[in-house]
Design a protein around this motif. Structure first.
Motif, PDB file in Angstrom:
ATOM      1  N   UNK A 120       0.855  -1.188   0.000  1.00  7.46           N
ATOM      2  CA  UNK A 120       0.000   0.000   0.000  1.00  7.46           C
ATOM      3  C   UNK A 120       0.891   1.239   0.000  1.00  7.46           C
ATOM      4  N   UNK A 121       0.300   2.397  -0.325  1.00 14.48           N
ATOM      5  CA  UNK A 121       1.113   3.586  -0.583  1.00 14.48           C
ATOM      6  C   UNK A 121       0.812   4.718   0.392  1.00 14.48           C
ATOM      7  N   UNK A 122       1.634   5.765   0.294  1.00 12.53           N
ATOM      8  CA  UNK A 122       1.468   6.957   1.134  1.00 12.53           C
ATOM      9  C   UNK A 122       1.310   8.195   0.260  1.00 12.53           C
ATOM     10  N   UNK A 123       0.142   8.830   0.352  1.00 16.11           N
ATOM     11  CA  UNK A 123      -0.109  10.100  -0.330  1.00 16.11           C
ATOM     12  C   UNK A 123      -0.869  10.994   0.641  1.00 16.11           C
ATOM     13  N   UNK A 124      -0.566  12.285   0.617  1.00 14.42           N
ATOM     14  CA  UNK A 124      -1.205  13.227   1.537  1.00 14.42           C
ATOM     15  C   UNK A 124      -1.918  14.332   0.764  1.00 14.42           C
ATOM     16  N   UNK A 125      -3.169  14.579   1.134  1.00 14.32           N
ATOM     17  CA  UNK A 125      -3.906  15.691   0.552  1.00 14.32           C
ATOM     18  C   UNK A 125      -4.246  15.521  -0.907  1.00 14.32           C
ATOM     19  N   UNK A 126      -4.307  14.277  -1.411  1.00 16.11           N
ATOM     20  CA  UNK A 126      -4.602  14.026  -2.820  1.00 16.11           C
ATOM     21  C   UNK A 126      -6.053  13.558  -2.939  1.00 16.11           C
TER      22      UNK A 126
ATOM     23  N   UNK B  70       2.440  -9.937  12.731  1.00 13.40           N
ATOM     24  CA  UNK B  70       2.378 -10.820  11.550  1.00 13.40           C
ATOM     25  C   UNK B  70       3.794 -11.260  11.203  1.00 13.40           C
ATOM     26  N   UNK B  71       4.410 -12.079  12.040  1.00  8.85           N
ATOM     27  CA  UNK B  71       5.828 -12.408  11.871  1.00  8.85           C
ATOM     28  C   UNK B  71       6.131 -13.100  10.546  1.00  8.85           C
ATOM     29  N   UNK B  72       7.206 -12.630   9.898  1.00 10.69           N
ATOM     30  CA  UNK B  72       7.663 -13.230   8.655  1.00 10.69           C
ATOM     31  C   UNK B  72       6.892 -12.816   7.428  1.00 10.69           C
ATOM     32  N   UNK B  73       5.991 -11.819   7.552  1.00  5.53           N
ATOM     33  CA  UNK B  73       5.162 -11.434   6.407  1.00  5.53           C
ATOM     34  C   UNK B  73       5.280  -9.962   6.042  1.00  5.53           C
ATOM     35  N   UNK B  74       6.057  -9.185   6.758  1.00  2.29           N
ATOM     36  CA  UNK B  74       6.037  -7.729   6.587  1.00  2.29           C
ATOM     37  C   UNK B  74       7.247  -7.247   5.787  1.00  2.29           C
ATOM     38  N   UNK B  75       6.992  -6.362   4.824  1.00  2.00           N
ATOM     39  CA  UNK B  75       8.026  -5.697   4.030  1.00  2.00           C
ATOM     40  C   UNK B  75       8.026  -4.206   4.336  1.00  2.00           C
ATOM     41  N   UNK B  76       9.196  -3.604   4.248  1.00  2.00           N
ATOM     42  CA  UNK B  76       9.329  -2.176   4.537  1.00  2.00           C
ATOM     43  C   UNK B  76       9.833  -1.465   3.280  1.00  2.00           C
ATOM     44  N   UNK B  77       8.906  -1.119   2.375  1.00  2.00           N
ATOM     45  CA  UNK B  77       9.257  -0.357   1.190  1.00  2.00           C
ATOM     46  C   UNK B  77       9.360   1.113   1.547  1.00  2.00           C
ATOM     47  N   UNK B  78      10.452   1.759   1.132  1.00  2.00           N
ATOM     48  CA  UNK B  78      10.766   3.118   1.570  1.00  2.00           C
ATOM     49  C   UNK B  78      11.049   4.024   0.377  1.00  2.00           C
TER      50      UNK B  78
ATOM     51  N   UNK C 180       4.590   0.619  -0.273  1.00  2.00           N
ATOM     52  CA  UNK C 180       5.257   0.977  -1.515  1.00  2.00           C
ATOM     53  C   UNK C 180       5.106   2.452  -1.839  1.00  2.00           C
ATOM     54  N   UNK C 181       5.549   3.319  -0.974  1.00  3.25           N
ATOM     55  CA  UNK C 181       6.242   2.995   0.276  1.00  3.25           C
ATOM     56  C   UNK C 181       5.901   4.010   1.339  1.00  3.25           C
ATOM     57  N   UNK C 182       6.527   3.837   2.504  1.00  7.22           N
ATOM     58  CA  UNK C 182       6.563   4.911   3.491  1.00  7.22           C
ATOM     59  C   UNK C 182       7.567   5.949   2.996  1.00  7.22           C
ATOM     60  N   UNK C 183       7.131   7.204   2.925  1.00  5.14           N
ATOM     61  CA  UNK C 183       8.017   8.272   2.451  1.00  5.14           C
ATOM     62  C   UNK C 183       8.848   8.784   3.633  1.00  5.14           C
ATOM     63  N   UNK C 184      10.043   8.266   3.724  1.00  2.60           N
ATOM     64  CA  UNK C 184      10.853   8.460   4.919  1.00  2.60           C
ATOM     65  C   UNK C 184      11.114   9.927   5.276  1.00  2.60           C
TER      66      UNK C 184
END
Length: 328
Positions: free
Chosen positions: A44-50, A100-108, A77-81
């Motif tokens: 999932x993605x990160x967008x603000x005010x769109x 949710x062990x073993x299932x999480x990805x950190x797209x940045x 896809x992703x957290x906007x660091x």
């Protein structure tokens, strides 16, 4: 075609006549279907005010998706660091991985707000993206317990949450130096994408996170019974992009038939037609051929599909057809 690892980024696009809550629930429902179809990850993605995007809090939405599924990997896809403090990001992913062990990805990613107003509201400016490499290093340090502050990120410290760099601009070099997997697009500029991949592979430094380069190529893919039906899947997003380029706002997705009935200015028509080109779209046979070509050209290990359209049933059908032709 040969089997390939397939994943999906769903941006929780809003649709004309439908609410933001509906868009978020659509994402969760889609994730369940993608799991059933054998997709590898859903992001999932990160967008603000769109106006056209409901996904503003990716770790919160990722938690909902992970809670509604059992086996598919879930991430961002992703957290906007640049928009966040690395400690807080580490804590959030630590909670996700713990639940949710073993299932999480950190797209940045390194983008900041879409407009000056959004950046002011976030307390950020364009210059904050320039320190993305330092922010990334700090974030990864929280998981390894190496922060010079003496503070410990709970429950992140000691956990392994795979990080991915969204390679926009300087992202390929940053991913290579950090020794991290890279996500790169879009499919409309294949030559630029190949240059980015070559740059990444040539400069990759093995790390505790990845011993060798790992490339995910991302873009829009639409599969339907006929080329015309596949093209119709592209129409709502192409028009929304043309609208944003000419009017400054990114609107909810309209039905394809409404777009086809519009009278456009020359500038709108140019942007719209451009938005319909360069994607992978067509029948199963056509898409299989194009995908094989893409994978040969790039050597990518994974494809992240980013298709958005108004007709959710047609979108799901496209994902079903795509899964069938890439499952071997």
């Amino acid at each position: 075609m040969d089997p390939v690892r397939l994943s999906v980024l769903d941006r929780s696009r809003t649709r004309e006549g439908h609410t933001h809550p509906e868009a978020l629930r659509d994402t969760v429902r889609l994730a369940r279907e993608l799991e059933r179809l054998g997709y590898h990850r859903v992001w999932v993605s990160e967008h603000h005010g769109v106006p056209g995007v409901a996904g503003s809090a990716p770790t919160v939405l990722a938690a909902a998706v992970a809670g509604a599924t059992r086996t598919i990997r879930v991430g961002t896809g992703g957290v906007m660091l640049p928009n966040h403090r690395p400690l807080v990001v580490a804590e959030q992913f630590g909670v996700l991985e713990s639940l949710s062990p073993g299932r999480i990805d950190m797209g940045l990613g390194r983008s900041v707000g879409f407009t000056d107003g959004v950046r002011r509201a976030l307390g950020r400016d364009k210059g904050d993206a320039e320190d993305f490499e330092g922010q990334l290093d700090e974030l990864l340090g929280w998981f390894r317990g190496t922060s010079p502050t003496g503070v410990h990120a709970r429950p992140a410290e000691g956990l392994t949450v795979p990080p991915f760099v969204l390679a926009m601009g300087e992202g390929a070099g940053i991913a290579a130096r950090a020794g991290l997997p890279m996500v790169i697009g879009d499919l409309r500029n294949r030559e630029k994408m190949r240059r980015g991949i070559d740059h990444y592979r040539d400069r990759f430094r093995p790390s505790v996170w990845a011993s060798e380069p790992y490339v995910v190529v991302s873009g829009t893919i639409a599969v339907a019974g006929t080329p015309e039906e596949a093209r119709r899947l592209l129409i709502p997003e192409a028009w929304s992009m043309a609208h944003s380029r000419t009017r400054g706002t990114f609107p909810p997705l309209p039905p394809a038939e409404r777009v086809e009935a519009l009278t456009m200015t020359g500038k709108e028509r140019d942007f719209y037609e451009s938005g319909l080109t360069g994607h992978i779209a067509g029948t199963e046979e056509q898409v299989a051929h194009e995908l094989e070509t893409l994978l040969k050209e790039t050597g990518a290990q994974e494809v992240l599909v980013t298709t958005s359209t108004y007709d959710r049933e047609a979108l799901l059908d496209s994902y079903r057809r795509l899964a069938a032709i890439t499952s071997g």
